[in-house]
Design a protein around this motif. Structure first.
Motif, PDB file in Angstrom:
ATOM      1  N   GLN A 177      52.040  38.355  44.619  1.00 55.02           N
ATOM      2  CA  GLN A 177      52.381  37.813  43.309  1.00 55.02           C
ATOM      3  C   GLN A 177      52.630  38.966  42.352  1.00 55.02           C
ATOM      4  N   GLY A 178      53.469  38.718  41.359  1.00 55.91           N
ATOM      5  CA  GLY A 178      53.780  39.740  40.368  1.00 55.91           C
ATOM      6  C   GLY A 178      52.581  40.101  39.513  1.00 55.91           C
ATOM      7  N   SER A 179      51.767  39.110  39.165  1.00 56.94           N
ATOM      8  CA  SER A 179      50.563  39.369  38.389  1.00 56.94           C
ATOM      9  C   SER A 179      49.417  38.589  39.006  1.00 56.94           C
ATOM     10  N   GLY A 180      48.256  39.147  38.999  1.00 52.72           N
ATOM     11  CA  GLY A 180      47.103  38.500  39.607  1.00 52.72           C
ATOM     12  C   GLY A 180      47.020  38.801  41.088  1.00 52.72           C
ATOM     13  N   PRO A 181      45.941  38.344  41.693  1.00 54.74           N
ATOM     14  CA  PRO A 181      45.759  38.634  43.113  1.00 54.74           C
ATOM     15  C   PRO A 181      46.693  37.812  43.988  1.00 54.74           C
ATOM     16  N   GLY A 182      47.072  38.367  45.089  1.00 60.11           N
ATOM     17  CA  GLY A 182      47.880  37.653  46.055  1.00 60.11           C
ATOM     18  C   GLY A 182      46.969  36.845  46.958  1.00 60.11           C
ATOM     19  N   ALA A 183      47.479  36.420  48.095  1.00 57.75           N
ATOM     20  CA  ALA A 183      46.685  35.633  49.031  1.00 57.75           C
ATOM     21  C   ALA A 183      47.053  36.026  50.447  1.00 57.75           C
ATOM     22  N   ALA A 184      46.130  35.802  51.359  1.00 59.36           N
ATOM     23  CA  ALA A 184      46.363  36.024  52.775  1.00 59.36           C
ATOM     24  C   ALA A 184      46.028  34.730  53.498  1.00 59.36           C
ATOM     25  N   LEU A 185      46.911  34.297  54.392  1.00 60.05           N
ATOM     26  CA  LEU A 185      46.694  33.053  55.128  1.00 60.05           C
ATOM     27  C   LEU A 185      46.431  33.365  56.597  1.00 60.05           C
TER      28      LEU A 185
END
Length: 65
Positions: free
Chosen positions: A38-46
């Protein structure tokens, strides 16, 4: 000594606390499938377990398809 950023991305093949995002349950065979940035904030891992990977033809992150 090497510096760390505080956010580590698990390598393909490592378990994500035994959680499968596809069937929404625990698993001892979960591996990283995709990383959502994501551009801002935490991303995610699936992560997905072996049965979900087989049923849905999911390829572990970093492996050629």
């Amino acid at each position: 000594m090497a510096e760390t950023t505080g956010t580590a991305t698990p390598e393909a093949g490592s378990a994500a606390n035994g959680w499968c995002h596809w069937h929404q349950g625990t698993s001892g065979t979960a591996v990283l499938i995709t990383v959502i940035e994501q551009g801002s904030g935490p991303g995610a891992a699936l992560y997905a377990c072996a049965p979900c990977r087989e049923q849905r033809r999911l390829v572990p992150y970093g492996k050629p398809s």
